[in-house]
Design a protein around this motif. Structure first.
Motif, PDB file in Angstrom:
ATOM      1  N   UNK A   1      50.272  19.668 -95.144  1.00 23.42           N
ATOM      2  CA  UNK A   1      50.754  19.234 -96.390  1.00 23.42           C
ATOM      3  C   UNK A   1      49.528  18.591 -97.242  1.00 23.42           C
ATOM      4  N   UNK A   2      49.615  19.200 -98.339  1.00 20.63           N
ATOM      5  CA  UNK A   2      48.306  18.708 -99.360  1.00 20.63           C
ATOM      6  C   UNK A   2      49.050  17.668-100.387  1.00 20.63           C
ATOM      7  N   UNK A   3      48.024  16.451-100.458  1.00 17.65           N
ATOM      8  CA  UNK A   3      48.597  15.465-101.230  1.00 17.65           C
ATOM      9  C   UNK A   3      47.446  15.387-102.250  1.00 17.65           C
ATOM     10  N   UNK A   4      47.723  15.360-103.733  1.00 17.71           N
ATOM     11  CA  UNK A   4      46.700  14.835-104.733  1.00 17.71           C
ATOM     12  C   UNK A   4      46.583  13.242-104.881  1.00 17.71           C
ATOM     13  N   UNK A   5      45.299  12.888-104.453  1.00 14.33           N
ATOM     14  CA  UNK A   5      45.223  11.622-104.162  1.00 14.33           C
ATOM     15  C   UNK A   5      43.978  10.933-104.941  1.00 14.33           C
ATOM     16  N   UNK A   6      43.965   9.519-105.164  1.00 18.26           N
ATOM     17  CA  UNK A   6      42.983   8.741-105.461  1.00 18.26           C
ATOM     18  C   UNK A   6      42.617   7.549-104.651  1.00 18.26           C
ATOM     19  N   UNK A   7      41.245   7.294-104.495  1.00 22.62           N
ATOM     20  CA  UNK A   7      40.938   6.055-103.423  1.00 22.62           C
ATOM     21  C   UNK A   7      40.869   4.890-104.523  1.00 22.62           C
TER      22      UNK A   7
ATOM     23  N   UNK B   1      53.361   6.952-105.904  1.00 22.37           N
ATOM     24  CA  UNK B   1      52.134   6.002-105.253  1.00 22.37           C
ATOM     25  C   UNK B   1      52.404   4.756-104.526  1.00 22.37           C
ATOM     26  N   UNK B   2      53.438   4.146-104.615  1.00 20.86           N
ATOM     27  CA  UNK B   2      54.119   3.279-104.092  1.00 20.86           C
ATOM     28  C   UNK B   2      54.190   3.267-102.377  1.00 20.86           C
TER      29      UNK B   2
ATOM     30  N   UNK C   1      48.712   8.198-103.642  1.00 25.22           N
ATOM     31  CA  UNK C   1      49.013   9.582-104.322  1.00 25.22           C
ATOM     32  C   UNK C   1      48.592   9.165-105.650  1.00 25.22           C
ATOM     33  N   UNK C   2      48.087  10.339-106.313  1.00 28.23           N
ATOM     34  CA  UNK C   2      47.482   9.975-107.723  1.00 28.23           C
ATOM     35  C   UNK C   2      48.900  10.201-108.930  1.00 28.23           C
TER      36      UNK C   2
END
Length: 115
Positions: A15-21, A98-99, A28-29
């Motif tokens: 599974x791919x997730x669009x993320x931010x650090x 994102x939570x 999750x972004x």
């Protein structure tokens, strides 16, 4: 013709997730092309791979996702043209928050609403 042992009739659960650090870790972004990149998690093996985005465009993000070879995607938002392109390639797109921890989004993928 016999199927090879390596041949799978089911798509991978990767599974791919669009993320931010952030200071709290990887989340999750909420923005499609503004994220830091793509996090790929394989729930079967526990492996995690991060692929950084190269450009801030929806087209570049779609290309990154398609090159990853995943069939499942979790994100916070996606526009119509990008969604149509990814769905046409056979990707199951779900909306997440994102939570929620990225691992929990992967585990609960089937319960997430379709994008």
């Amino acid at each position: 013709m016999a199927l090879s042992v390596l041949t799978s009739l089911e798509p991978s659960c990767r599974t791919a997730l669009l993320v931010m650090h952030s200071n709290e870790g990887t989340v999750l972004c909420p923005f499609f092309s503004k994220c830091d990149g793509l996090l790929i998690i394989d729930p079967e093996s526990g492996s995690r791979e991060f692929r950084a985005k190269e450009q801030d465009t929806a087209e570049a993000m779609c290309d990154l996702i398609l090159k990853a070879g995943v069939h499942r995607l979790v994100l916070g938002f996606i526009g119509g043209p990008a969604a149509r392109k990814l769905r046409a390639a056979g990707i199951d797109i779900r909306l997440g928050s994102g939570a929620v921890a990225v691992e929990d989004l992967v585990i609960g993928f089937n319960d997430l609403p379709a994008a």
